[in-house]
Design a protein around this motif. Structure first.
Motif, mmCIF file in Angstrom:
data_model
loop_
_atom_site.group_PDB
_atom_site.id
_atom_site.type_symbol
_atom_site.label_atom_id
_atom_site.label_comp_id
_atom_site.label_asym_id
_atom_site.label_seq_id
_atom_site.Cartn_x
_atom_site.Cartn_y
_atom_site.Cartn_z
ATOM 1 N N UNK A 48 0.826 -1.206 0.000
ATOM 2 C CA UNK A 48 0.000 0.000 0.000
ATOM 3 C C UNK A 48 0.864 1.262 0.000
ATOM 4 N N UNK A 49 1.954 1.217 0.757
ATOM 5 C CA UNK A 49 2.840 2.381 0.797
ATOM 6 C C UNK A 49 3.507 2.602 -0.550
ATOM 7 N N UNK A 50 3.944 1.524 -1.187
ATOM 8 C CA UNK A 50 4.560 1.676 -2.513
ATOM 9 C C UNK A 50 3.537 2.212 -3.510
ATOM 10 N N UNK A 51 2.281 1.744 -3.423
ATOM 11 C CA UNK A 51 1.232 2.242 -4.317
ATOM 12 C C UNK A 51 0.992 3.729 -4.077
ATOM 13 N N UNK A 52 0.997 4.147 -2.822
ATOM 14 C CA UNK A 52 0.824 5.564 -2.501
ATOM 15 C C UNK A 52 1.972 6.393 -3.077
ATOM 16 N N UNK A 53 3.177 5.896 -2.930
ATOM 17 C CA UNK A 53 4.349 6.594 -3.444
ATOM 18 C C UNK A 53 4.305 6.720 -4.960
ATOM 19 N N UNK A 54 3.981 5.611 -5.633
ATOM 20 C CA UNK A 54 3.896 5.635 -7.095
ATOM 21 C C UNK A 54 2.772 6.567 -7.534
ATOM 22 N N UNK A 55 1.648 6.557 -6.810
ATOM 23 C CA UNK A 55 0.539 7.451 -7.118
ATOM 24 C C UNK A 55 0.932 8.916 -7.014
ATOM 25 N N UNK A 56 1.700 9.246 -5.990
ATOM 26 C CA UNK A 56 2.171 10.629 -5.834
ATOM 27 C C UNK A 56 3.123 11.005 -6.969
ATOM 28 N N UNK A 57 3.945 10.054 -7.377
ATOM 29 C CA UNK A 57 4.848 10.323 -8.506
ATOM 30 C C UNK A 57 4.062 10.571 -9.784
ATOM 31 N N UNK A 58 3.052 9.734 -10.033
ATOM 32 C CA UNK A 58 2.232 9.917 -11.228
ATOM 33 C C UNK A 58 1.495 11.250 -11.193
ATOM 34 N N UNK A 59 1.002 11.627 -10.029
ATOM 35 C CA UNK A 59 0.296 12.904 -9.891
ATOM 36 C C UNK A 59 1.246 14.068 -10.181
ATOM 37 N N UNK A 60 2.446 13.990 -9.669
ATOM 38 C CA UNK A 60 3.429 15.047 -9.933
ATOM 39 C C UNK A 60 3.824 15.079 -11.405
ATOM 40 N N UNK A 62 1.953 14.112 -13.918
ATOM 41 C CA UNK A 62 0.815 14.606 -14.684
ATOM 42 C C UNK A 62 0.681 16.129 -14.593
ATOM 43 N N UNK A 63 1.100 16.688 -13.477
ATOM 44 C CA UNK A 63 1.010 18.139 -13.294
ATOM 45 C C UNK A 63 1.962 18.892 -14.230
ATOM 46 N N UNK A 64 3.011 18.219 -14.690
ATOM 47 C CA UNK A 64 3.971 18.879 -15.573
ATOM 48 C C UNK A 64 3.511 18.892 -17.026
ATOM 49 N N UNK A 65 2.512 18.073 -17.348
ATOM 50 C CA UNK A 65 2.017 17.974 -18.714
ATOM 51 C C UNK A 65 0.850 18.949 -18.878
ATOM 52 N N UNK A 66 0.791 19.567 -20.028
ATOM 53 C CA UNK A 66 -0.289 20.513 -20.295
ATOM 54 C C UNK A 66 -1.643 19.827 -20.415
ATOM 55 N N UNK A 67 -2.696 20.627 -20.395
ATOM 56 C CA UNK A 67 -4.065 20.112 -20.515
ATOM 57 C C UNK A 67 -4.304 19.581 -21.917
ATOM 58 N N UNK A 68 -5.128 18.568 -22.009
ATOM 59 C CA UNK A 68 -5.466 17.955 -23.289
ATOM 60 C C UNK A 68 -6.548 18.783 -23.968
ATOM 61 N N UNK A 69 -6.249 19.300 -25.127
ATOM 62 C CA UNK A 69 -7.205 20.137 -25.864
ATOM 63 C C UNK A 69 -8.284 19.298 -26.555
ATOM 64 N N UNK A 70 -7.987 18.049 -26.848
ATOM 65 C CA UNK A 70 -8.902 17.203 -27.592
ATOM 66 C C UNK A 70 -10.158 16.856 -26.790
ATOM 67 N N UNK A 71 -9.965 16.475 -25.536
ATOM 68 C CA UNK A 71 -11.116 16.050 -24.731
ATOM 69 C C UNK A 71 -11.765 17.203 -23.983
ATOM 70 N N UNK A 72 -11.135 18.321 -23.906
ATOM 71 C CA UNK A 72 -11.731 19.492 -23.281
ATOM 72 C C UNK A 72 -11.475 19.629 -21.798
ATOM 73 N N UNK A 73 -10.913 18.617 -21.156
ATOM 74 C CA UNK A 73 -10.610 18.702 -19.730
ATOM 75 C C UNK A 73 -11.867 18.687 -18.893
ATOM 76 N N UNK A 74 -11.862 19.447 -17.834
ATOM 77 C CA UNK A 74 -13.015 19.521 -16.963
ATOM 78 C C UNK A 74 -12.826 18.698 -15.698
#
Length: 124
Positions: A48-60, A62-74
């Motif tokens: 569970x701790x490793x999953x939490x750590x990997x999740x935080x890495x993925x969240x960080x 994803x924050x560096x990538x711009x918003x997707x114009x195709x799907x519109x975000x939201x």
């Protein structure tokens, strides 16, 4: 050229060896002094701790990538991406992609075995 030395194995030697093997099988995995339930919990917590750590890495990441114009975000897409990242993280931790879970599990077992020894020393 046979020297004529034959191994002499008595029944008591065989019985002692069998007794040692039985004791080794009984104590295998419980040398830490922890129950099977505690070992399972340590395994789950480490994953569970490793999953939490990997999740935080993925969240960080994803924050560096711009918003997707195709799907519109939201808001709906943000929730979906968050849930998808959690599932990716859980799958990665279960597969052992980073290898953190075994290290954490080993440390938890080591620490818990120390505290269980201290508890038994104080009870006596």
């Amino acid at each position: 050229m046979d020297i004529g030395i034959s191994p002499i194995i008595t029944d008591t030697d065989n019985a002692a060896a069998e007794k040692a093997r039985q004791l080794q099988r009984q104590t295998k995995g419980t040398s830490t002094g922890l129950s099977q339930q505690q070992l399972k919990e340590a395994h789950k917590v480490s994953q569970d701790f490793e999953a939490l750590f990997v999740g935080m890495m993925l969240q960080s990441m994803r924050a560096t990538v711009g918003k997707d114009k195709l799907t519109g975000g939201g808001h709906g897409e943000e929730i979906y991406r968050s849930m998808l990242d959690q599932e990716y993280a859980a799958a990665a931790a279960k597969r052992g992609s980073l290898g953190l879970a075994p290290l954490i599990e080993k440390d938890i077992i080591r620490q818990e075995s120390r505290t269980s020894v201290k508890k038994t020393d104080h009870q006596e």
